[in-house]
Design an enzyme around this catalytic site. Structure first.
Site, PDB file in Angstrom:
ATOM      1  N   LYS B 180       0.878  -1.181   0.000  1.00 43.29           N
ATOM      2  CA  LYS B 180       0.000   0.000   0.000  1.00 43.29           C
ATOM      3  C   LYS B 180       0.915   1.232   0.000  1.00 43.29           C
ATOM      4  O   LYS B 180       2.035   1.189   0.514  1.00 43.29           O
ATOM      5  CB  LYS B 180      -0.966  -0.009   1.185  1.00 43.29           C
ATOM      6  CG  LYS B 180      -0.426   0.264   2.557  1.00 43.29           C
ATOM      7  CD  LYS B 180      -0.276   1.701   2.942  1.00 43.29           C
ATOM      8  CE  LYS B 180      -1.564   2.462   2.748  1.00 43.29           C
ATOM      9  NZ  LYS B 180      -1.304   3.914   2.919  1.00 43.29           N
ATOM     10  N   THR B 192      10.447   1.876   4.710  1.00 42.01           N
ATOM     11  CA  THR B 192       9.622   1.931   3.494  1.00 42.01           C
ATOM     12  C   THR B 192       8.158   2.036   3.864  1.00 42.01           C
ATOM     13  O   THR B 192       7.809   2.274   5.009  1.00 42.01           O
ATOM     14  CB  THR B 192       9.802   0.699   2.571  1.00 42.01           C
ATOM     15  OG1 THR B 192       8.773  -0.207   2.797  1.00 42.01           O
ATOM     16  CG2 THR B 192      11.126   0.011   2.750  1.00 42.01           C
ATOM     17  N   GLU B 277      -0.983   9.988  -3.878  1.00 43.13           N
ATOM     18  CA  GLU B 277      -2.246  10.706  -3.703  1.00 43.13           C
ATOM     19  C   GLU B 277      -2.423  11.796  -4.757  1.00 43.13           C
ATOM     20  O   GLU B 277      -1.606  12.700  -4.872  1.00 43.13           O
ATOM     21  CB  GLU B 277      -2.332  11.289  -2.295  1.00 43.13           C
ATOM     22  CG  GLU B 277      -2.636  10.202  -1.268  1.00 43.13           C
ATOM     23  CD  GLU B 277      -2.534  10.668   0.175  1.00 43.13           C
ATOM     24  OE1 GLU B 277      -3.134  10.007   1.035  1.00 43.13           O
ATOM     25  OE2 GLU B 277      -1.859  11.667   0.446  1.00 43.13           O
ATOM     26  N   ASN B 404      -5.672  15.483   1.164  1.00 45.31           N
ATOM     27  CA  ASN B 404      -5.039  15.654   2.466  1.00 45.31           C
ATOM     28  C   ASN B 404      -5.585  16.804   3.284  1.00 45.31           C
ATOM     29  O   ASN B 404      -5.148  17.038   4.403  1.00 45.31           O
ATOM     30  CB  ASN B 404      -3.527  15.763   2.292  1.00 45.31           C
ATOM     31  CG  ASN B 404      -2.953  14.406   1.985  1.00 45.31           C
ATOM     32  OD1 ASN B 404      -3.077  13.499   2.791  1.00 45.31           O
ATOM     33  ND2 ASN B 404      -2.391  14.259   0.803  1.00 45.31           N
TER      34      ASN B 404
END
Lengths: 409, 409
Positions: B180, B192, B277, B404
């Site tokens: 993900k 990571t 995103e 966001n």
């Protein structure tokens, strides 16, 4: 002891300025000329640490080798960066034209440019602009404001300030400043954005330089808009000595002059952060209780620079987990179980985390309300020691993206 | 030698997986359970370098001390980060529930969480979810895909891959992975995003760990979405030995296995960057001619991470000055007069700068056209030496800000 006075650069005795249109930008004034009436005076400069140094940065460093300047010429709309030898030649010509018109040597002229990287300076337009500016040089406050306006690129407001400050020997000195900011704002080490500071203080170049570096470290170097360090960051400071104060030197600095310059640079830094591209909030990050000031500075800059936190602030979401995450990758030493932080704004405070414990949701609701304020402070106590620092930034809005996705700004 | 095969985690013999809904997220599956049919097998993990370490990171590090895992349980929707001792207790319970249902010891279970920082894990829901997942464990490829889907937060696509690779001894091993990504993506050092890798290769834990670190350094650690390093970054790798290849150890590594794992991790890293995103472009930054690989890596990461360049790419503006500026602040050694760079995409190349000389505007027009492609490469030659590196990122869009700035994502 410090009083703000009307105007900017021209509020200081002995300096004349002009801002004119030389047709480099699409509209508005785009060329600044600042002249010291006394001719060359002690001067200091700070420049970008970016390895790609714009031509005017290279030329101005050279011209500052004798630590004296008599004039500054600056343009907006073209950064004259990454323009090779031709760019350097043009930056030199720019200084020559200004020197000719003011009866100075080219080496007495500081040069600065801001705008698009990679295109050559239209030097004929600059030459015409300098001639025009020479005619309009004035010590009126309007001329100072117009010269500051000529620095603007994506800036939406003119950034200028002037103060008087009483020194230890009861003399009164004036400090004036003009700045441009907006984007590519993340000065590093000895770097900053484009700022011109003038004063009538009597100081050696070395005294001026030391005071300037101290002031910049707690102002411009603590400001971030987008974590992109520019190729053109430049600060010039000139001190013409008209105030006839006891001479400031590196060995006998003036604490009051330092305070005055700190004030001016901090206010300009805040103006730059507040007017960051697309910004809707000025965000001040205050870190206390750090192991040392360096750690505090790392923590404050990381929080001020977090894209995620900045987007949350734009959305008026007190998403404090992003403060914790940014602190965590800042490199500062702390224990998560000892940190506290809160939001401040409009005279109220909303604690979010207290000694590592998240506060209940209604405390967070208070944070949400507080984010309606345009100016907010994030206060952080790392619970480690005595170190402290303040950084300034802004939120990350859709307009930041809009502005920077427009063709070749 | 490397062939992609259908599916992800469950494409590998000896692993069963399930992705179920435990009602932590607003909708969709949010709990992954992965079980090794052989019970505990050699395993390795890499975790975030963020000082604020999520509870599951703390617990998984502990559980990996014996370098063996038999199962992994992960949830999305709640990061269980900055949740104090209660959070650690809940992460432990999560491992216990999974261990109970699979007849393992809690120490055999790796735990991972992703989602909002600072809220406590609803442990009853997790318990119910694990029971349900236990019933649904399967080695069908659909089960693998569903388990990968359970990791998603703001991700828009499932990220999984499986390959077979022939080793030096003619054995064939399978490697499967699920990941993900989306936001808070800027892994640092040994860190990571959330990634699970399984293989049937026969390897010691140390052999697996070394191979994994090498693979991660050229994949996840070269990926950035927003320069925000997460509190929860986790990679797990399990190797059950069913392929019966010659044993891979730290001292006798398999080059082919390394290549296979490099392939899998790089493809997952690219999926993460592509699905950053709000991203509309996958941006690969290839740097060659650097003084050394470390310099190349600094340069590639700086360019991939520049907000300004990313906004320009969103606007399809080949604003190469921002590439030059990012290189300049990257810390890599180079001379501006020797660097070259170009844009590549859709099979064509648009040179922008050649040995320090900007190319004429029609070359830049070609760059503009090329930015219509969804996948682009920025190719940079620093003209210094033999070092090279590749980094992956995405553009910065208004949707990144929108996502966001939404309340508490």
């Amino acid at each position: 002891m410090i009083s703000e006075v009307k105007g900017g650069l021209t509020a200081v005795p002995g300096y004349r300025a002009a801002g004119v249109r030389s047709e480099i930008k699409e509209e508005g004034p785009d060329l600044l000329l600042l002249a010291s009436e006394r001719g060359p005076v002690p001067a200091a400069g700070l420049f970008t640490s970016n390895r790609v140094q714009a031509a005017p940065v290279q030329v101005s460093k050279k011209h500052l080798e004798d630590q004296r300047l008599g004039a500054i010429v600056a343009n907006s709309g073209c950064a004259n960066a990454f323009t090779g030898r031709e760019g350097v030649r043009k930056a030199r010509q720019m200084a020559e034209f200004a020197a000719d018109s003011l009866d100075l040597k080219p080496g007495d002229v500081g040069v600065a440019s801001t705008g698009l990287i990679g295109s050559q300076l239209p030097i004929d337009k600059i030459e015409e602009g300098i001639k025009k500016a020479k005619e309009e040089l004035s010590n009126s406050w309007e001329a100072g404001t117009e010269s500051a306006r000529a620095l603007m690129t994506t800036d939406t407001v003119v950034k200028e300030i002037a103060i008087t400050v009483e020194l230890e020997d009861d003399s009164k000195v004036t400090i004036g400043g003009a700045a441009k900011g907006a984007g590519m704002i993340h000065p590093d080490l000895h770097a900053t954005m484009l700022v011109i500071l003038v004063t009538d203080a009597y100081s050696t170049s070395a005294g001026l330089r030391t005071t300037l570096q101290t002031a910049a470290d707690q102002s411009f170097n603590m400001t971030t808009v987008d974590r992109d360090t520019s190729t053109n960051d430049t600060v010039f400071a000139l001190a013409n000595g008209l105030a006839e104060n006891e001479r400031i030197t590196k060995k006998s600095p003036s604490e009051n002059f330092q305070k005055g310059l700190n004030y001016v640079t901090r206010e300009l830094a805040k103006m730059i952060a507040r007017d960051g591209e697309g910004a809707t909030h000025l965000v001040e990050v205050r870190v206390e209780g750090a192991k040392d000031d360096e750690d505090a500075s790392k923590a404050a800059r990381a929080v001020a620079g977090s894209n995620l936190l900045k987007a949350a602030i734009f959305g008026k979401d007190p998403n404090w987990g992003r403060i914790a995450a940014a602190l965590g990758y800042s490199g500062a030493t702390f224990s998560p179980s000892r940190i506290s932080f809160s939001l401040l704004g409009g005279g109220s405070e909303a604690p979010l985390v207290l000694k590592g414990e998240p506060l209940p949701d209604d405390a967070i609701d208070a944070g949400e309300e507080l984010l309606e304020e345009e100016e907010i402070q994030i206060y952080i106590d790392l619970g480690e020691g005595e170190g402290s620092a303040t950084a300034w930034g802004c939120d990350l809005s859709k307009d930041y993206v809009e502005i920077n996705s427009r063709y070749r700004v």
